[in-house]
Design a protein around this motif. Sequence first.
Motif, PDB file in Angstrom:
ATOM      1  N   PHE A 253       0.857  -1.183   0.000  1.00  0.00           N
ATOM      2  CA  PHE A 253       0.000   0.000   0.000  1.00  0.00           C
ATOM      3  C   PHE A 253       0.896   1.237   0.000  1.00  0.00           C
ATOM      4  N   GLU A 254       0.539   2.164  -0.912  1.00  0.00           N
ATOM      5  CA  GLU A 254       1.376   3.373  -1.040  1.00  0.00           C
ATOM      6  C   GLU A 254       1.361   4.191   0.241  1.00  0.00           C
TER       7      GLU A 254
ATOM      8  N   GLU B 121      -4.034   6.408   2.593  1.00  0.00           N
ATOM      9  CA  GLU B 121      -5.128   6.655   1.647  1.00  0.00           C
ATOM     10  C   GLU B 121      -5.359   5.428   0.758  1.00  0.00           C
ATOM     11  N   SER B 122      -4.265   4.771   0.396  1.00  0.00           N
ATOM     12  CA  SER B 122      -4.357   3.565  -0.442  1.00  0.00           C
ATOM     13  C   SER B 122      -5.087   2.445   0.305  1.00  0.00           C
TER      14      SER B 122
ATOM     15  N   ARG C 162      -8.742   3.303   0.358  1.00  0.00           N
ATOM     16  CA  ARG C 162      -9.396   3.047  -0.942  1.00  0.00           C
ATOM     17  C   ARG C 162      -9.669   1.554  -1.141  1.00  0.00           C
TER      18      ARG C 162
ATOM     19  N   THR D  80      -5.318  -4.570 -10.697  1.00  0.00           N
ATOM     20  CA  THR D  80      -4.735  -3.763  -9.616  1.00  0.00           C
ATOM     21  C   THR D  80      -3.758  -4.597  -8.799  1.00  0.00           C
TER      22      THR D  80
ATOM     23  N   VAL E 189       0.228  -3.885  -8.228  1.00  0.00           N
ATOM     24  CA  VAL E 189       0.897  -3.636  -6.942  1.00  0.00           C
ATOM     25  C   VAL E 189       1.818  -4.802  -6.551  1.00  0.00           C
TER      26      VAL E 189
END
Length: 261
Positions: free
Chosen positions: A56-57, A60-61, A64, A96, A100
């Motif tokens: 996860f970046e 916020e990621s 989401r 997605t 990632v």
Amino acid sequence: MPYTELIEDRLRFMEIDENDIVELQQARQYIEPEIDKMLERFYEHILSYPEFAALFEDEESVRRARASQKKHWLEELFGGRFKSSYFNKAERIGQTHARVGLAPSWYVGSYSKMLTQFIGRICEQAQVEGRSACETVQAICKAVLLDVDLVTHCYLEAKNQAMREVLRRATQFATDMAELSDGLSDSVSKAQSAAALLAGTEAGSAEHTKRLQDLLGQIESVGEQSNAIDTRIGELQFGDRLYIEDDPSTLDRLKSRFSRD
Ligand code: HEM
């Protein structure tokens, strides 16, 4: 084959029928009030593994992904909405996760954290109401396996697509190198003639001739390396073509595999 047909093939093969859809839709009322807590435990679990947290970046990621999962489970899975929009969703999740770098085995493994919570909640409710939870549990298992099947399939498609792109670029690189190598051959011939002329003149001292010959050696070596790269890429391309040609259209392949004609 349109997605609608593909989904219908899959539903038929996995024997997901109207009864299962009704079971899923009824189960939603028991899952929905608990879904946030379930997701809380899910994230507590996966984020405790640094290698997954790193996917996860930022916060916020996570937010989401969590909001998308909630919507996916409530609206698609427990909505019993296995239409083309559902396949599009599965495709997006697969893409997605491929982007990632979440490997299918971890995605499948992490699902157990949600599946056990779904089943736990349904059994708890059935016990309170004094009825069997068997049919609901069967419907949930089928739906989750369908989900896993489609998302994994789309993940692999996304990976294949990325591999084809790498191969295309490598082929372009090899072509450029081959053209460069042709140009080099010309230069080598010209330089060889110049070296021969120089060797017979005063200007062509032993030192000059030696330097020119070293340069020629280096140019030839670059040419040979470029040919070797070209051959290697040709082999790789052949291997990939075998793979791709064996599987020209995944949708058609799935159709023939699951068609009962
Ligand atoms: C339990 C099964 C899982 C389901 C059903 C699921 C579902 C989803 C969905 C619906 C999205 C949004 C896709 C989009 O619209 O682009 C998403 C994104 C994502 N998922 Fe999963 N996921 C699962 C497991 C996991 C796990 C175990 C991880 C990591 C360890 C993970 C990491 C991510 C990440 C990093 C994103 C992108 C979030 C962003 O930055 O927008 N997922 N997932």
